[in-house]
Design a protein around this motif. Structure first.
Motif, short mmCIF file in Angstrom:
data_model
loop_
_atom_site.label_atom_id
_atom_site.label_comp_id
_atom_site.label_asym_id
_atom_site.label_seq_id
_atom_site.Cartn_x
_atom_site.Cartn_y
_atom_site.Cartn_z
N ALA A 1 -121.75 5.13 59.08
CA ALA A 1 -120.87 5.72 58.07
C ALA A 1 -120.34 4.67 57.09
O ALA A 1 -119.55 4.99 56.20
N GLY A 2 -120.76 3.41 57.29
CA GLY A 2 -120.36 2.36 56.35
C GLY A 2 -119.23 1.47 56.82
O GLY A 2 -118.76 0.62 56.06
N PHE A 3 -118.80 1.61 58.08
CA PHE A 3 -117.69 0.80 58.59
C PHE A 3 -118.22 -0.17 59.66
O PHE A 3 -118.68 0.26 60.72
N VAL A 4 -118.16 -1.46 59.35
CA VAL A 4 -118.66 -2.49 60.26
C VAL A 4 -117.47 -3.31 60.74
O VAL A 4 -116.73 -3.89 59.93
N GLU A 5 -117.31 -3.35 62.07
CA GLU A 5 -116.18 -4.08 62.64
C GLU A 5 -116.20 -5.55 62.21
O GLU A 5 -117.23 -6.23 62.31
N GLY A 6 -115.05 -6.03 61.74
CA GLY A 6 -114.93 -7.40 61.31
C GLY A 6 -115.30 -7.63 59.87
O GLY A 6 -114.96 -8.67 59.29
N ARG A 7 -116.01 -6.67 59.26
CA ARG A 7 -116.39 -6.81 57.85
C ARG A 7 -115.48 -5.99 56.95
O ARG A 7 -114.87 -6.50 56.02
N ASN A 8 -115.41 -4.69 57.23
CA ASN A 8 -114.55 -3.84 56.40
C ASN A 8 -113.69 -2.89 57.23
O ASN A 8 -113.09 -1.97 56.71
N VAL A 9 -113.65 -3.11 58.55
CA VAL A 9 -112.75 -2.36 59.41
C VAL A 9 -112.43 -3.24 60.63
O VAL A 9 -113.27 -4.03 61.07
N ALA A 10 -111.21 -3.15 61.10
CA ALA A 10 -110.80 -3.87 62.31
C ALA A 10 -110.51 -2.86 63.42
O ALA A 10 -110.17 -1.71 63.15
N ILE A 11 -110.70 -3.29 64.67
CA ILE A 11 -110.40 -2.43 65.81
C ILE A 11 -109.44 -3.16 66.74
O ILE A 11 -109.72 -4.28 67.17
N GLU A 12 -108.30 -2.54 67.00
CA GLU A 12 -107.32 -3.06 67.96
C GLU A 12 -107.55 -2.36 69.30
O GLU A 12 -107.40 -1.14 69.40
N TYR A 13 -107.91 -3.12 70.32
CA TYR A 13 -108.22 -2.55 71.63
C TYR A 13 -107.02 -2.66 72.56
O TYR A 13 -106.36 -3.69 72.63
N ARG A 14 -106.79 -1.57 73.30
CA ARG A 14 -105.79 -1.56 74.35
C ARG A 14 -106.43 -0.94 75.59
O ARG A 14 -106.99 0.15 75.52
N TRP A 15 -106.34 -1.63 76.74
CA TRP A 15 -107.01 -1.17 77.96
C TRP A 15 -105.98 -0.92 79.05
O TRP A 15 -105.16 -1.78 79.34
N ALA A 16 -106.07 0.25 79.69
CA ALA A 16 -105.13 0.62 80.75
C ALA A 16 -105.58 0.14 82.12
O ALA A 16 -104.84 0.28 83.10
N ASP A 17 -106.81 -0.39 82.23
CA ASP A 17 -107.34 -0.87 83.51
C ASP A 17 -107.25 0.19 84.60
O ASP A 17 -106.97 -0.11 85.77
N TYR A 18 -107.47 1.44 84.23
CA TYR A 18 -107.47 2.58 85.16
C TYR A 18 -106.12 2.83 85.80
O TYR A 18 -106.04 3.41 86.88
N HIS A 19 -105.06 2.43 85.14
CA HIS A 19 -103.71 2.71 85.61
C HIS A 19 -103.04 3.63 84.58
O HIS A 19 -102.61 3.18 83.51
N ASN A 20 -102.97 4.92 84.91
CA ASN A 20 -102.43 5.88 83.96
C ASN A 20 -100.99 5.57 83.56
O ASN A 20 -100.56 5.90 82.45
N GLU A 21 -100.25 4.90 84.45
CA GLU A 21 -98.85 4.61 84.14
C GLU A 21 -98.72 3.59 83.01
O GLU A 21 -97.64 3.46 82.39
N ASN A 22 -99.80 2.86 82.71
CA ASN A 22 -99.76 1.88 81.62
C ASN A 22 -99.97 2.51 80.24
O ASN A 22 -99.69 1.89 79.21
N ILE A 23 -100.49 3.73 80.22
CA ILE A 23 -100.97 4.31 78.97
C ILE A 23 -99.86 4.57 77.95
O ILE A 23 -100.04 4.25 76.76
#
Length: 330
Positions: A60-82
């Motif tokens: 669709a024209g969006f390349v990570e690091g070029r014209n879009v950034a992605i902020e990742y957040r991981w719960a590590d399979y712990h629902n209480e962290n979400i």
């Protein structure tokens, strides 16, 4: 003398231009749209899904690091962290948030009514109160329904077809999962249709697995269906080993289970779902409103059979069932 004045002026102009370079670079970086990715699991377990998402965004024209950034957040399979992770992405003021699983979708919706959200899970989003309707979700949320509930009944049918004498059949659920009630309701209805009883056991932590299997053995359960939950995904190897140790044929939604030694995995395609999420995320970044985008239905399914485990359990698969498999692990 004239030359010195001209040189001095050029040098000062160059310094002024150079001084603006970091500001220009910062402005360009600040204007880059940011996608918030809230994953219930881990980066390692989500590698294939992320590849599919990035490919969809790229098309669709969006390349990570070029014209879009992605902020990742991981719960590590712990629902209480979400909830805290969802709040963090909202505080970061990302442009759109993608989520996987019911707890992440509910937490993100509770955290913001303005930032667009694209969810993916296998429970009816209307029944959860997340959207007004499938065709017109309304508000700031839309997403992909990936055949979770419907396929739970199909998994029960598969294990019943393979082990017709199993009665009761176990159902392993995490009681802390917000979709457990709907999973239980759907599976009870499917069991009634098949004429079998369900022996429901719970595990909300790794330490509960041994007790859950002990309860299944005490009830003389002849097979096991594993419910959809982040903890159970993360412990696929442990559950597969316990099922084999106790000679209990088991079926789960995710391919990680069959790859880890589980008998059967059958569920919607995570790759297709991730591509659809990427498509909607791109459309929202281009200006479309999530409330106007109908909830999509992922339709592709994957059946994986582990023949090594079948032989260890003394089971013979019908040729018709083997013929329907997308992959057979020898």
């Amino acid at each position: 003398m004239q030359f010195d004045r001209l040189a001095r002026r050029a040098f000062i102009t160059l310094l002024g231009t150079a001084a603006t370079w970091p500001l220009a670079a910062h402005a360009q970086q600040a204007s880059m749209p940011v996608i918030g990715y809230l994953g219930p699991g881990t980066l390692e377990r989500s590698a294939a899904r992320l590849r599919a998402l990035r490919q969809s965004l790229s098309e669709a024209g969006f390349v990570e690091g070029r014209n879009v950034a992605i902020e990742y957040r991981w719960a590590d399979y712990h629902n209480e962290n979400i909830p805290a992770l969802a709040a963090d992405l909202v505080h970061r003021q990302v442009n759109v948030i993608t989520t996987g699983g019911v707890p992440a979708a509910l937490a993100t919706r509770a955290a913001t009514r303005t930032i667009p959200i694209v969810f993916s899970f296998g429970v009816d989003p209307v029944a959860l109160g997340l959207v007004a309707s499938l065709n017109r979700p309304g508000g700031n949320i839309t997403g992909v329904a990936n055949l979770g509930g419907e396929l739970g009944a199909k998994r029960l049918e598969l294990i019943h077809e393979l082990v017709p004498g199993a009665n009761p059949i176990g159902l392993l659920l995490n009681p802390s999962n917000l979709s457990t009630e709907s999973q239980t309701r759907d599976m009870q209805a499917a069991a009634q249709t098949l004429g079998v009883r369900l022996q429901i056991v719970h595990a909300s932590a790794e330490r509960d697995f041994d007790a859950a299997f002990a309860s299944l053995l005490e009830a003389r359960a002849g097979a096991l269906v594993i419910g959809n939950d982040a903890l159970l995904i993360n412990r696929s190897e442990q559950i597969a080993a316990l099922a084999l140790r106790h000679a209990m044929p088991a079926v789960y939604q995710f391919p990680e289970f069959a790859a880890a030694g589980g008998l059967i995995s059958y569920g919607g395609s995570d790759i297709e779902t991730s591509r659809l999420v990427g498509d909607y995320t791109s459309r929202i970044l281009k200006g479309e409103k999530p409330g106007d985008l109908p909830v999509q239905q992922a339709t592709r399914t994957e059946l994986i059979i582990n023949m090594k485990t079948a032989k260890a359990l003394g089971l013979t698969f019908p040729l018709a069932l083997l013929g329907r498999a997308d992959e057979v692990i020898e």
